[in-house]
Write a protein that holds these residues in place. Structure first.
Motif, PDB file in Angstrom:
ATOM      1  N   SER A  50       2.475  -4.060  -3.886  1.00 44.52           N
ATOM      2  CA  SER A  50       1.554  -3.113  -4.528  1.00 44.52           C
ATOM      3  C   SER A  50       0.508  -3.794  -5.395  1.00 44.52           C
ATOM      4  O   SER A  50      -0.475  -3.159  -5.804  1.00 44.52           O
ATOM      5  CB  SER A  50       2.352  -2.119  -5.384  1.00 44.52           C
ATOM      6  N   VAL A  52      -1.503  -6.132  -4.529  1.00 43.66           N
ATOM      7  CA  VAL A  52      -2.647  -6.575  -3.720  1.00 43.66           C
ATOM      8  C   VAL A  52      -3.284  -5.362  -3.056  1.00 43.66           C
ATOM      9  O   VAL A  52      -2.591  -4.443  -2.613  1.00 43.66           O
ATOM     10  CB  VAL A  52      -2.199  -7.595  -2.651  1.00 43.66           C
ATOM     11  N   HIS A  53      -4.602  -5.362  -2.973  1.00 48.85           N
ATOM     12  CA  HIS A  53      -5.313  -4.273  -2.295  1.00 48.85           C
ATOM     13  C   HIS A  53      -5.377  -4.602  -0.801  1.00 48.85           C
ATOM     14  O   HIS A  53      -6.253  -5.325  -0.343  1.00 48.85           O
ATOM     15  CB  HIS A  53      -6.719  -4.114  -2.879  1.00 48.85           C
ATOM     16  N   TRP A  54      -4.443  -4.061  -0.043  1.00 48.13           N
ATOM     17  CA  TRP A  54      -4.341  -4.377   1.371  1.00 48.13           C
ATOM     18  C   TRP A  54      -5.214  -3.442   2.209  1.00 48.13           C
ATOM     19  O   TRP A  54      -5.458  -2.304   1.811  1.00 48.13           O
ATOM     20  CB  TRP A  54      -2.895  -4.225   1.857  1.00 48.13           C
ATOM     21  N   PRO A  55      -5.644  -3.909   3.368  1.00 54.70           N
ATOM     22  CA  PRO A  55      -6.333  -2.994   4.293  1.00 54.70           C
ATOM     23  C   PRO A  55      -5.325  -2.051   4.945  1.00 54.70           C
ATOM     24  O   PRO A  55      -4.125  -2.339   4.984  1.00 54.70           O
ATOM     25  CB  PRO A  55      -6.950  -3.942   5.328  1.00 54.70           C
ATOM     26  N   THR A  63      -1.640  -6.780   7.548  1.00 59.30           N
ATOM     27  CA  THR A  63      -0.272  -6.457   7.127  1.00 59.30           C
ATOM     28  C   THR A  63       0.728  -6.657   8.269  1.00 59.30           C
ATOM     29  O   THR A  63       1.888  -6.967   8.027  1.00 59.30           O
ATOM     30  CB  THR A  63      -0.185  -5.015   6.604  1.00 59.30           C
ATOM     31  N   ALA A 121      -0.330  -0.361   1.797  1.00 61.54           N
ATOM     32  CA  ALA A 121      -1.602   0.196   1.308  1.00 61.54           C
ATOM     33  C   ALA A 121      -1.560   1.715   1.165  1.00 61.54           C
ATOM     34  O   ALA A 121      -2.594   2.336   0.914  1.00 61.54           O
ATOM     35  CB  ALA A 121      -2.743  -0.211   2.235  1.00 61.54           C
ATOM     36  N   THR A 122      -0.399   2.319   1.325  1.00 62.71           N
ATOM     37  CA  THR A 122      -0.273   3.767   1.162  1.00 62.71           C
ATOM     38  C   THR A 122       0.922   4.085   0.282  1.00 62.71           C
ATOM     39  O   THR A 122       1.893   3.319   0.233  1.00 62.71           O
ATOM     40  CB  THR A 122      -0.109   4.480   2.518  1.00 62.71           C
ATOM     41  N   LYS A 123       0.846   5.205  -0.424  1.00 60.24           N
ATOM     42  CA  LYS A 123       1.973   5.651  -1.234  1.00 60.24           C
ATOM     43  C   LYS A 123       2.945   6.513  -0.442  1.00 60.24           C
ATOM     44  O   LYS A 123       3.991   6.894  -0.965  1.00 60.24           O
ATOM     45  CB  LYS A 123       1.464   6.444  -2.445  1.00 60.24           C
ATOM     46  N   TYR A 508      -1.069   6.804   6.721  1.00 61.78           N
ATOM     47  CA  TYR A 508      -2.410   6.436   6.249  1.00 61.78           C
ATOM     48  C   TYR A 508      -3.424   7.556   6.432  1.00 61.78           C
ATOM     49  O   TYR A 508      -4.416   7.618   5.708  1.00 61.78           O
ATOM     50  CB  TYR A 508      -2.889   5.175   6.978  1.00 61.78           C
ATOM     51  N   ALA A 518      -5.079   6.964   2.414  1.00 64.93           N
ATOM     52  CA  ALA A 518      -4.969   5.519   2.254  1.00 64.93           C
ATOM     53  C   ALA A 518      -5.898   4.734   3.170  1.00 64.93           C
ATOM     54  O   ALA A 518      -6.173   3.567   2.913  1.00 64.93           O
ATOM     55  CB  ALA A 518      -3.528   5.077   2.479  1.00 64.93           C
ATOM     56  N   GLN A 520      -8.906   5.319   3.434  1.00 60.92           N
ATOM     57  CA  GLN A 520     -10.212   5.417   2.763  1.00 60.92           C
ATOM     58  C   GLN A 520     -11.182   6.373   3.440  1.00 60.92           C
ATOM     59  O   GLN A 520     -12.385   6.319   3.188  1.00 60.92           O
ATOM     60  CB  GLN A 520     -10.867   4.024   2.649  1.00 60.92           C
TER      61      GLN A 520
END
Length: 669
Positions: A50, A52-55, A63, A121-123, A508, A518, A520
Motif C-alpha cells: 500500500s 507504493v502507487h501501483w498501476p 504488478t 492498487a485497489t481497496k 478495479y 481504482a 482511475q
C-alpha cells in the motif's frame, strides 16, 4: 537405499492413537503460532504494497511481474523448509523449528503475494462489490457495526447465513477502526493465509514433515486459484483434506477392539471442524458431514467384515474369548460418528441457535431458495483429471494414486472416499432437480480439485520414488524429480492471476466506498452514496443501525450499515423475511392513489416499514429495479421494474432530495 516411506497416520495405530490427544494438544499451540506468523506476514506484505502507487492490474503488467517474484521467493522458503526437514539434526538451521518457521512464512508469503500484489492498487477484494461479493461485503459491514448476530439485510431478524467468518472479520475491522468494506480485502487474504498454515500444521501431525509441507503447498495453490473469490468458504476447502484423513483415523481402527479408548482426540478434532464449518458455510458443512458419514459407514462395514474374517461368520472370537456377533464390530465406529455429530451440532449452535429459536415463531418462505441455481457446470460430472493442463495432470496423478493405493494407504482411503462423496453429492443434486431444487454441486468443484491435488502430491512423490528405485537409484534422479516439481509448481502458480483475471479486473472497475475506481476511470453512481448517507442521517435523525432503507441499489448497504427492506435476491434472503411477500407489498404500494394511502399502508406493514426510499429518477416516476426467482431457468434471476408515481410523496411527511441519479425520500413519522 531409500528409506521406507512413513505412513504416519497418527490416528491409526494403537500406540500412536493413545498419544493422539497429546499430539492435538501440541498441535493447537503450534497452529496458534503458525497463525500468528501468517498474520504478521500478511500484514507486513499488504502494508508494504500500500505504500507504493501501483498501476491498475488490468492496464499494466507491473504488478503481475512482482507477483511472480513473490511466488518465487515463497517457493524458495518452501523448498528450503523441505530440505531442512530431511537433514540430520546437527547445526541450528537443521532444527525442526527452523523448517517449520520457514514453511509457515513460505506458504503465507505465497498467499499474500498471489492475492495481495494483483490487488495492490485497489481497496476492493476479488470481484469488487459485484454479484455475490455485494451481499458478502454487506454482511461484513453489518457485523463491523455491531457484534450482535443480526441478519445482513433485514431488521429484527437473526442471521440465516452463517455468521462465523463475517463476525470475526467484523470484530477485526472494528478493532482496527476500518469500515467493513475496506477491511474485506486484507481480512480475506489474511484468513486464507491463516487457514493454509493451520492446514500445514494438521498435515504435519498426520504424515511426514517434508510431505506435509509439499501437500499443504499444493492444496494452497489450488485453493487460491479456484476458491479464493469466496474467501470464507476457501478456509474450509483448504482444511478439508487433512480433516478427512484425521476423521478416517478416528473411525477406522482395525487394530483395536471396541473397548480400546484410542483415537478420541481425532473424534473431537473432527467434530470441532464440522462445527466450525457449519458456522462458516452451510453447503460445505453439509458436504463435509456427508463425507464423514460415508467414512463412518465404510469403517463400520470394514469392521464387520474383519470381525467375520477372524472366525466364524456369525460369531468371531478374540484371544480373550468370544467377541460376540460380527455386527457388533460396527458399534464402535458408529458410536464415534455419533459423538462427532454431537460435537459438531453443539459448535454449530453458536450461530444457528438464534435463527432456530426465531423459526419456532415464524414460517419460512417457500418461494425462492439458495438452492435454486443450476448452471451448466452443475448438470455435468466434474472431470478435471481429463483436462490437458497442469491442473489436469496433477489431478490425473491423484486419481491413479488413489486407485493404486486404495488397499494399502489410509490417506488414499480417506481422500478417495472424499472424492467419491463429491460424485455422489453431484448425482444426488442432479436427481434433486426433478423435485424442483438442487444441492448446488457445482460449488464443490474447488473441493474436488483440492482433494485430487493432495492425492496428486502424494502420487508424484511416491511415483518418483518408485521410478528412482526401478532405475537402480541413479545419483541425480532425485534432483531431477525436484526440478520437475518446482518447474510445474511455478508454471501453475504464475498462471493464477490469469485464472483470477475477471475477478481482479472487477475489483478495479467497481467503485469503492470512497467513491473511487481504482483504474482511475470515471466512478459510477456509487460515488454519490456518501451524499445519500449524509442526507439520510440528517433528515431522519436516526443512527444507521436503526434505519430501514428500501432501495434496489443494494450495494449502498454494502458500504453503510443501514437495514434494507428487501434483499438483493431471494437466494440470499432470510427465509423468515418472506421475500415474495415483501415484493408483492412493494408493488402494492406503487399502485396506491394518494400519499395518505401510502402512509397508512406503511403504518400497517407486517414488517418494519422503510424510513427512507432510495429510488432512481425516471421522468414522472421513481423506480426500483427488483429481482425474482425464475428457477429452473438459467440465469435464475429475472429483473423487473416497479415505478412509484412522484405524487405519492407529495405529503409533508415525505422529504424528497435529488442526489445525482438518485432520489432520496425520507419518511417523518
Amino acid at each position: 537405499m531409500t528409506a521406507v516411506v512413513e505412513e504416519r497416520d497418527t490416528a491409526s495405530t494403537p500406540g500412536r492413537g493413545a498419544l493422539l490427544g497429546k499430539h492435538i494438544g501440541s498441535g493447537v499451540g503450534e497452529a496458534v503460532l503458525a497463525a500468528l506468523v501468517a498474520v504478521v506476514v500478511t500484514a507486513v506484505g499488504l502494508v508494504a504494497f500500500s505504500l507504493v502507487h501501483w498501476p491498475a492490474f488490468n492496464s499494466s503488467n507491473v504488478t503481475r511481474a512482482l507477483t511472480t517474484v513473490g511466488q518465487v521467493l515463497a517457493a524458495v522458503f518452501v523448498v528450503t523448509a523441505i530440505a531442512l526437514t530431511r537433514m540430520r539434526p546437527g547445526k541450528w538451521f537443521a532444527r525442526p523449528w527452523v523448517a517449520k518457521l520457514l514453511s509457515w512464512v513460505g506458504i503465507s508469503t505465497f498467499v499474500t503475494f498471489t492475492l495481495g500484489m494483483p490487488l495492490a492498487a485497489t481497496k476492493l477484494y476479488l470481484f469488487g462489490v459485484s454479484v455475490d461479493q455485494e451481499f458478502r461485503t454487506e454482511y461484513l459491514t453489518r457485523l463491523t457495526d455491531s457484534a450482535a448476530l443480526h441478519d445482513m439485510t433485514y431488521a429484527d431478524l437473526p442471521p440465516f447465513y452463517p455468521a462465523g467468518w463475517f463476525w470475526i472479520g467484523g470484530r477485526v475491522a472494528n478493532v482496527l477502526g476500518m469500515d467493513g468494506w475496506e477491511a474485506f480485502k486484507p481480512y480475506a487474504i489474511g484468513s486464507i493465509a491463516v487457514a493454509a498454515v493451520i492446514s500445514l500444521v494438521l498435515w504435519s501431525k498426520l504424515i511426514r514433515a517434508d510431505w506435509a509441507i509439499a501437500v499443504a503447498a499444493s492444496t494452497t495453490a489450488l485453493t487460491v486459484a479456484y476458491a479464493a473469490p469466496e474467501a470464507y468458504s476457501s478456509v474450509i476447502v483448504i482444511l478439508l483434506p487433512p480433516v478427512l484423513v484425521l476423521a478416517w483415523g478416528a473411525l477406522h481402527r482395525p487394530e483395536e477392539s471396541a473397548a480400546t479408548a484410542g483415537g478420541w482426540g481425532a473424534v473431537i478434532g473432527t467434530g470441532l471442524f464440522l462445527g466450525l464449518a457449519a458456522t462458516f458455510y452451510t453447503l460445505y458443512a453439509g458436504f463435509a458431514a456427508f463425507a464423514v458419514a460415508l467414512l463412518g459407514l465404510a469403517a463400520a462395514g470394514l469392521a464387520v467384515r474383519e470381525r467375520s474374517a477372524a472366525g466364524h461368520p456369525r460369531r468371531a472370537r478374540t484371544a480373550d474369548g468370544p467377541a460376540g456377533p460380527a455386527w457388533r464390530a460396527a458399534v464402535s465406529p458408529l458410536a464415534r460418528l455419533v459423538v462427532i455429530a454431537a460435537i459438531a451440532a453443539l459448535v454449530a449452535l453458536i450461530v444457528w441457535l438464534p435463527i432456530l429459536l426465531k423459526a419456532l415463531h415464524g414460517i419460512p418462505s417457500r418461494s425462492g431458495s439458495a438452492f435454486h441455481y443450476l448452471p451448466e457446470s452443475g448438470s455435468e460430472l466434474p472431470l478435471p483429471m481429463a483436462e490437458f493442463s497442469l491442473r489436469g495432470a496433477l489431478c490425473l496423478v491423484g486419481v491413479v494414486w488413489l486407485v493404486v493405493r486404495a488397499a494399502s494407504s489410509r490417506r488414499a482411503q480417506a481422500l478417495g472416499i472424499g472424492v467419491v462423496a463429491i460424485y455422489l453429492w453431484t448425482l444426488l443434486s442432479m436427481v434433486a432437480t426433478a423435485a424442483g431444487t438442487t444441492l448446488l454441486s457445482f460449488r464443490l468443484e474447488p473441493v474436488l480439485l483440492v482433494l485430487l491435488a493432495a492425492a496428486g502430491a502424494f502420487g508424484f512423490v511416491e511415483g518418483a520414488r518408485a521410478v528412482y528405485q526401478a532405475l537402480g537409484e541413479p545419483g541425480n534422479f532425485r534432483i531431477a524429480a525436484v526440478a520437475v516439481a518446482i518447474v510445474g509448481a511455478l508454471a501453475f502458480t504464475q498462471n493464477i492471476p490469469h485464472v483470477l483475471a475477471p475477478e481482479i479486473t472487477t475489483a478495479y472497475t467497481d467503485t469503492d466506498g470512497d467513491g473511487i475506481r481504482a483504474d482511475q476511470r470515471p466512478a459510477s453512481a456509487v460515488a454519490r452514496y456518501g451524499e445519500v448517507d449524509r442526507a439520510i442521517t440528517a433528515q431522519t435523525g436516526r443512527p444507521r443501525s436503526d434505519t430501514v432503507v428500501l432501495t434496489a441499489d443494494t450495494s449502498f448497504l454494502s458500504f453503510y450499515p443501514y437495514y434494507g427492506f428487501q434483499a438483493l435476491t431471494s437466494h440470499y434472503a432470510n427465509p423468515l423475511a418472506d421475500f415474495a411477500g415483501r415484493a408483492a407489498t412493494i408493488e402494492g404500494w406503487s399502485k396506491l392513489k394518494s400519499s395518505g394511502a401510502l402512509l397508512d399502508a406503511l403504518a400497517a406493514s407486517p414488517w418494519r416499514a422503510p424510513d427512507a426510499f432510495l429510488f432512481r429518477n425516471s421522468g414522472d416516476t421513481y423506480t426500483l429495479r427488483l429481482a425474482k426467482d425464475v428457477y429452473p431457468n438459467d440465469p435464475n434471476v429475472q429483473r423487473y421494474t416497479v415505478a412509484f408515481p412522484k405524487d405519492l410523496f407529495a405529503d409533508p411527511h415525505f422529504t424528497t432530495t435529488d442526489i445525482g441519479p438518485f432520489t432520496l425520500v425520507t419518511v417523518r413519522r
